[in-house]
Design a protein around this motif. Structure first.
Motif, PDB file in Angstrom:
ATOM      1  N   ASP A 249      39.362   6.906  23.423  1.00 14.64           N
ATOM      2  CA  ASP A 249      39.575   6.203  24.697  1.00 14.64           C
ATOM      3  C   ASP A 249      39.683   7.211  25.850  1.00 14.64           C
ATOM      4  OD1 ASP A 249      41.968   7.236  23.790  1.00 14.64           O
ATOM      5  OD2 ASP A 249      43.124   5.391  24.005  1.00 14.64           O
ATOM      6  N   PRO A 250      38.584   7.914  26.154  1.00 19.66           N
ATOM      7  CA  PRO A 250      38.659   9.034  27.100  1.00 19.66           C
ATOM      8  C   PRO A 250      38.510   8.669  28.571  1.00 19.66           C
ATOM      9  CG  PRO A 250      36.461   8.931  26.158  1.00 19.66           C
ATOM     10  CD  PRO A 250      37.253   7.830  25.493  1.00 19.66           C
ATOM     11  N   THR A 251      38.051   7.445  28.911  1.00 14.12           N
ATOM     12  CA  THR A 251      37.666   7.169  30.293  1.00 14.12           C
ATOM     13  C   THR A 251      38.847   7.235  31.254  1.00 14.12           C
ATOM     14  OG1 THR A 251      35.831   5.786  29.533  1.00 14.12           O
ATOM     15  CG2 THR A 251      36.518   5.531  31.818  1.00 14.12           C
ATOM     16  N   SER A 252      39.988   6.670  30.867  1.00 12.41           N
ATOM     17  CA  SER A 252      41.144   6.706  31.774  1.00 12.41           C
ATOM     18  C   SER A 252      41.619   8.137  31.992  1.00 12.41           C
ATOM     19  CB  SER A 252      42.282   5.845  31.228  1.00 12.41           C
ATOM     20  OG  SER A 252      42.701   6.290  29.947  1.00 12.41           O
ATOM     21  N   THR A 253      41.548   8.959  30.953  1.00 16.06           N
ATOM     22  CA  THR A 253      41.921  10.374  31.107  1.00 16.06           C
ATOM     23  C   THR A 253      40.995  11.067  32.087  1.00 16.06           C
ATOM     24  OG1 THR A 253      42.659  10.391  28.797  1.00 16.06           O
ATOM     25  CG2 THR A 253      42.378  12.518  29.877  1.00 16.06           C
ATOM     26  N   MET A 254      39.696  10.797  31.991  1.00 15.91           N
ATOM     27  CA  MET A 254      38.741  11.409  32.913  1.00 15.91           C
ATOM     28  C   MET A 254      39.006  10.981  34.353  1.00 15.91           C
ATOM     29  SD  MET A 254      37.036  13.421  31.056  1.00 15.91           S
ATOM     30  CE  MET A 254      35.841  13.917  32.291  1.00 15.91           C
ATOM     31  N   ARG A 255      39.356   9.713  34.542  1.00 13.88           N
ATOM     32  CA  ARG A 255      39.670   9.249  35.903  1.00 13.88           C
ATOM     33  C   ARG A 255      40.925   9.943  36.423  1.00 13.88           C
ATOM     34  NH1 ARG A 255      38.606   8.767  40.530  1.00 13.88           N
ATOM     35  NH2 ARG A 255      39.134   6.925  41.762  1.00 13.88           N
ATOM     36  N   LEU A 256      41.892  10.167  35.562  1.00 17.08           N
ATOM     37  CA  LEU A 256      43.099  10.898  35.952  1.00 17.08           C
ATOM     38  C   LEU A 256      42.746  12.304  36.419  1.00 17.08           C
ATOM     39  CD1 LEU A 256      46.313  10.825  35.858  1.00 17.08           C
ATOM     40  CD2 LEU A 256      46.073  11.939  33.626  1.00 17.08           C
ATOM     41  N   VAL A 257      41.851  12.970  35.705  1.00 16.73           N
ATOM     42  CA  VAL A 257      41.430  14.325  36.068  1.00 16.73           C
ATOM     43  C   VAL A 257      40.687  14.313  37.409  1.00 16.73           C
ATOM     44  CG1 VAL A 257      39.907  16.223  35.391  1.00 16.73           C
ATOM     45  CG2 VAL A 257      41.417  15.153  33.697  1.00 16.73           C
ATOM     46  N   GLU A 258      39.856  13.293  37.641  1.00 12.66           N
ATOM     47  CA  GLU A 258      39.188  13.171  38.935  1.00 12.66           C
ATOM     48  C   GLU A 258      40.200  13.051  40.068  1.00 12.66           C
ATOM     49  OE1 GLU A 258      36.541   9.877  38.803  1.00 12.66           O
ATOM     50  OE2 GLU A 258      35.290  10.716  37.208  1.00 12.66           O
ATOM     51  N   LEU A 259      41.238  12.251  39.871  1.00 14.09           N
ATOM     52  CA  LEU A 259      42.272  12.091  40.899  1.00 14.09           C
ATOM     53  C   LEU A 259      43.002  13.407  41.144  1.00 14.09           C
ATOM     54  CD1 LEU A 259      43.756   8.623  39.858  1.00 14.09           C
ATOM     55  CD2 LEU A 259      42.219   9.110  41.780  1.00 14.09           C
ATOM     56  N   ALA A 260      43.214  14.184  40.083  1.00 15.78           N
ATOM     57  CA  ALA A 260      43.872  15.486  40.259  1.00 15.78           C
ATOM     58  C   ALA A 260      43.044  16.401  41.151  1.00 15.78           C
ATOM     59  CB  ALA A 260      44.095  16.139  38.893  1.00 15.78           C
ATOM     60  N   HIS A 261      41.722  16.336  41.014  1.00 15.54           N
ATOM     61  CA  HIS A 261      40.866  17.160  41.867  1.00 15.54           C
ATOM     62  C   HIS A 261      40.783  16.613  43.291  1.00 15.54           C
ATOM     63  CE1 HIS A 261      39.740  18.965  38.016  1.00 15.54           C
ATOM     64  NE2 HIS A 261      39.296  19.988  38.727  1.00 15.54           N
ATOM     65  N   GLU A 262      40.830  15.292  43.422  1.00 17.26           N
ATOM     66  CA  GLU A 262      40.906  14.713  44.762  1.00 17.26           C
ATOM     67  C   GLU A 262      42.169  15.174  45.473  1.00 17.26           C
ATOM     68  OE1 GLU A 262      40.325  10.483  45.099  1.00 17.26           O
ATOM     69  OE2 GLU A 262      38.858  10.478  43.461  1.00 17.26           O
ATOM     70  N   ALA A 263      43.224  15.415  44.713  1.00 21.14           N
ATOM     71  CA  ALA A 263      44.489  15.863  45.298  1.00 21.14           C
ATOM     72  C   ALA A 263      44.439  17.310  45.758  1.00 21.14           C
ATOM     73  CB  ALA A 263      45.615  15.685  44.279  1.00 21.14           C
ATOM     74  N   GLY A 264      43.429  18.071  45.310  1.00 21.55           N
ATOM     75  CA  GLY A 264      43.299  19.444  45.788  1.00 21.55           C
ATOM     76  C   GLY A 264      43.365  20.521  44.733  1.00 21.55           C
ATOM     77  N   ILE A 265      43.392  20.157  43.462  1.00 15.04           N
ATOM     78  CA  ILE A 265      43.358  21.192  42.423  1.00 15.04           C
ATOM     79  C   ILE A 265      42.021  21.920  42.512  1.00 15.04           C
ATOM     80  CG2 ILE A 265      43.234  21.574  39.932  1.00 15.04           C
ATOM     81  CD1 ILE A 265      45.323  19.430  39.579  1.00 15.04           C
ATOM     82  N   PRO A 266      42.018  23.233  42.611  1.00 12.84           N
ATOM     83  CA  PRO A 266      40.766  23.985  42.802  1.00 12.84           C
ATOM     84  C   PRO A 266      39.877  23.958  41.563  1.00 12.84           C
ATOM     85  CG  PRO A 266      42.685  25.282  43.486  1.00 12.84           C
ATOM     86  CD  PRO A 266      43.198  24.108  42.720  1.00 12.84           C
ATOM     87  N   PRO A 267      38.586  24.194  41.737  1.00 12.88           N
ATOM     88  CA  PRO A 267      37.657  24.257  40.603  1.00 12.88           C
ATOM     89  C   PRO A 267      38.112  25.284  39.563  1.00 12.88           C
ATOM     90  CG  PRO A 267      36.436  24.191  42.654  1.00 12.88           C
ATOM     91  CD  PRO A 267      37.884  24.362  43.036  1.00 12.88           C
ATOM     92  N   GLY A 268      37.986  24.905  38.311  1.00 15.16           N
ATOM     93  CA  GLY A 268      38.321  25.816  37.218  1.00 15.16           C
ATOM     94  C   GLY A 268      39.751  25.746  36.747  1.00 15.16           C
ATOM     95  N   VAL A 269      40.634  25.161  37.557  1.00 14.99           N
ATOM     96  CA  VAL A 269      42.054  25.116  37.187  1.00 14.99           C
ATOM     97  C   VAL A 269      42.302  24.087  36.091  1.00 14.99           C
ATOM     98  CG1 VAL A 269      44.378  24.581  38.040  1.00 14.99           C
ATOM     99  CG2 VAL A 269      42.841  26.020  39.394  1.00 14.99           C
ATOM    100  N   LEU A 270      41.586  22.960  36.136  1.00 16.85           N
ATOM    101  CA  LEU A 270      41.742  21.898  35.143  1.00 16.85           C
ATOM    102  C   LEU A 270      40.366  21.507  34.622  1.00 16.85           C
ATOM    103  CD1 LEU A 270      43.332  19.715  33.615  1.00 16.85           C
ATOM    104  CD2 LEU A 270      43.243  18.315  35.698  1.00 16.85           C
TER     105      LEU A 270
END
Length: 499
Positions: A180-201
């Motif tokens: 069930d990976p889709t919700s996890t992937m959406r969570l990661v997208e939101l983390a990058h929208e918040a400003g986590i730089p490329p490569g950090v997550l």
């Protein structure tokens, strides 16, 4: 309905895997294929680790205040997208929408805790520990961290790992469950929208081969795992042998003690919800009910209330429990129920033949209750991970404590009582990491650590709270002494102006 392809997430971008090995992600209520997930190649995992290692060079130097601000934006985005995330959980996992929304809320607690990183990641100082000598400690990030999560909480379990790991200055490679990976992937997208730089997550998908590669990879410094005891023990041993810091939160067989002086309606309502909620697919489910003394007379009421629980797809908000995650999971639960009958336990409520109108292919099992359960029976010895309650009757609280302490697992336990003495005696003498007093699911709030014990946990430090800060950092101790410059050799004026 189109079938979505789940990407990898590497260096701040979605990446379509070049793997030849793709697996179906199936809606457990309908058996409809809703997505396809790749099992990443060895090269793709190496790339994810390499970009995380490179990103660590700059991310570790980002100020605590800036990391805090990113976490503040992240929690706001997760809160804003709660319904979306919950719908994705329900579609692929099967749990009811209210349960899924509660899961998102639990994940949010950890992100909110990470927002306090400016006060969490503090060292210590002893001024004049010796003559003109100061000694101080620094809590510094380790490097690249990694997480491997189970299917049963695809939002909460990643939140038990990467928010605090990243907030403390580490970079991260996450391997979520392929079920069930889709919700996890959406969570990661939101983390990058918040400003986590490329490569950090970064995110990679896969099975045992990817997990083993993560365990062995020399550039990964710490690994967090949540899942079964069998897999968790393997992960702990293999990653530990490779020199990693490891925390492994594993299986359970949680007991709920009901004393005869407890609030009867509250105890019965709460123990039923704890055991059967999420179709029993929780490591904190109180799946063994221990009735003490006259509380055994409450058993018929427990059975009757359990009969009223509604089984249905997670999208039906009035459903009390949804389907199990897969046909294989359902078959395993059915097999364990059959073993309980064969080994002499009394099947007081049978949920094997439950049917749900309109969902003939769903992985449904209804509430099931065994009485006359004894150690040595598979239904008692194994974590069923389904809606199955085992009932044990004992004479005294001390009998209950002795019985529970003899079980090898020590994840969580609860007691329902109106006696302060009984509650204190229980919390003092029970050998279990997490205790609830009139609380059915004793998962602590996120600013306390998750503290399972014995066969339920390997590693000294657990997720969340102070222990997680310690786990994701290493202590550097500095002893310093500064001498007054020699005027003649230094050529400086050391006269201190008092103006």
């Amino acid at each position: 309905m189109s079938v979505r392809e789940i990407p990898l997430f590497i260096n701040g971008e979605k990446v379509r895997s070049s793997s030849d090995d793709w697996r179906d992600v199936v809606n457990p209520a309908t058996q409809e294929v809703v997505a396809r997930v790749p099992f990443a190649t060895e090269a793709e995992v190496n790339t994810a680790v390499a970009v995380a290692k490179e990103a660590f060079k700059s991310w570790r130097k980002v100020s605590l205040a800036q990391r805090m601000r990113i976490m503040l934006r992240f929690q706001a985005l997760v809160r804003e997208h709660t319904e979306e995330l919950a719908a994705l959980i329900t579609e692929e996992h099967g749990k009811t929408l209210p349960d899924a929304e509660g899961e998102v809320g639990r994940g949010l607690e950890v992100i909110e805790h990470a927002c306090s990183i400016t006060s969490l990641q503090l060292g210590e100082i002893a001024e004049n520990a010796a003559g003109n000598v100061n000694v101080y400690s620094l809590q510094q990030p380790l490097g690249v961290g990694a997480g491997i999560t189970a299917f049963n909480f695809p939002i909460m379990l990643p939140c038990f790992m990467f928010p605090l790991a990243i907030a403390t200055g580490n970079t991260f490679v996450l391997k979520p469950s392929e079920q069930d990976p889709t919700s996890t992937m959406r969570l990661v997208e939101l983390a990058h929208e918040a400003g986590i730089p490329p490569g950090v997550l970064n995110v990679v998908h896969g099975g045992p081969d990817v997990a083993n590669q993560i365990c062995d990879h020399p550039d990964i410094k710490a690994l967090s795992f949540i899942g079964s005891t069998h897999v968790g023990t393997h992960i702990y041993d293999r990653a530990g042998a490779a020199g990693k810091r490891v925390q492994s939160m594993m299986g359970a067989k949680n007991h709920c003690v009901i004393m005869p002086d407890a609030n009867r309606s509250q105890a019965i309502h709460n123990v039923i919800g704890s055991c059967f909620g999420a179709a029993g697919q929780r490591c904190m489910a109180n799946s063994v009910v221990v009735l003490v003394g006259q509380a055994k007379e409450w058993l018929p009421e427990i059975i009757e209330h359990s009969k009223t629980m509604k089984v249905g797809p997670g999208t039906q908000r009035d459903a009390d429990l949804g389907p199990l995650v897969s046909p294989q999971a359902r078959n395993r639960v059915i097999n364990l129920i059959e073993s309980g009958v064969a080994e002499g336990a009394t099947l007081a409520l049978d949920g094997r033949d439950v049917s749900v109108d309109g969902y003939p292919e769903g992985n449904f099992v209804g509430p099931t209750i065994f009485t006359d359960v004894k150690p040595g029976m598979r239904v008692y010895d194994e974590e069923i991970f389904g809606p199955v309650m085992c009932v044990v009757c004992v004479d005294t609280l001390d009998d209950a404590i002795e019985f529970i302490n003899a079980n090898p697992n020590g994840n969580g336990t609860s007691i329902f009582t109106n006696s302060g003495w009984a509650a204190r005696h229980y919390e003092a003498d029970i050998d279990v990491g997490q205790v609830g007093i009139n609380v059915p699911i004793p998962v602590p709030v996120a600013f306390f650590s998750f503290t399972g014990s014995r066969a339920s946990k390997l590693g000294d430090l657990g997720p969340n709270g102070k222990q997680a800060i310690q786990f994701w950092t290493q202590t550097k101790t500095v002893t310093s002494r500064w001498f007054e410059p020699d005027n003649e050799s230094a050529g400086v004026n050391t006269t201190i102006s008092m103006k």
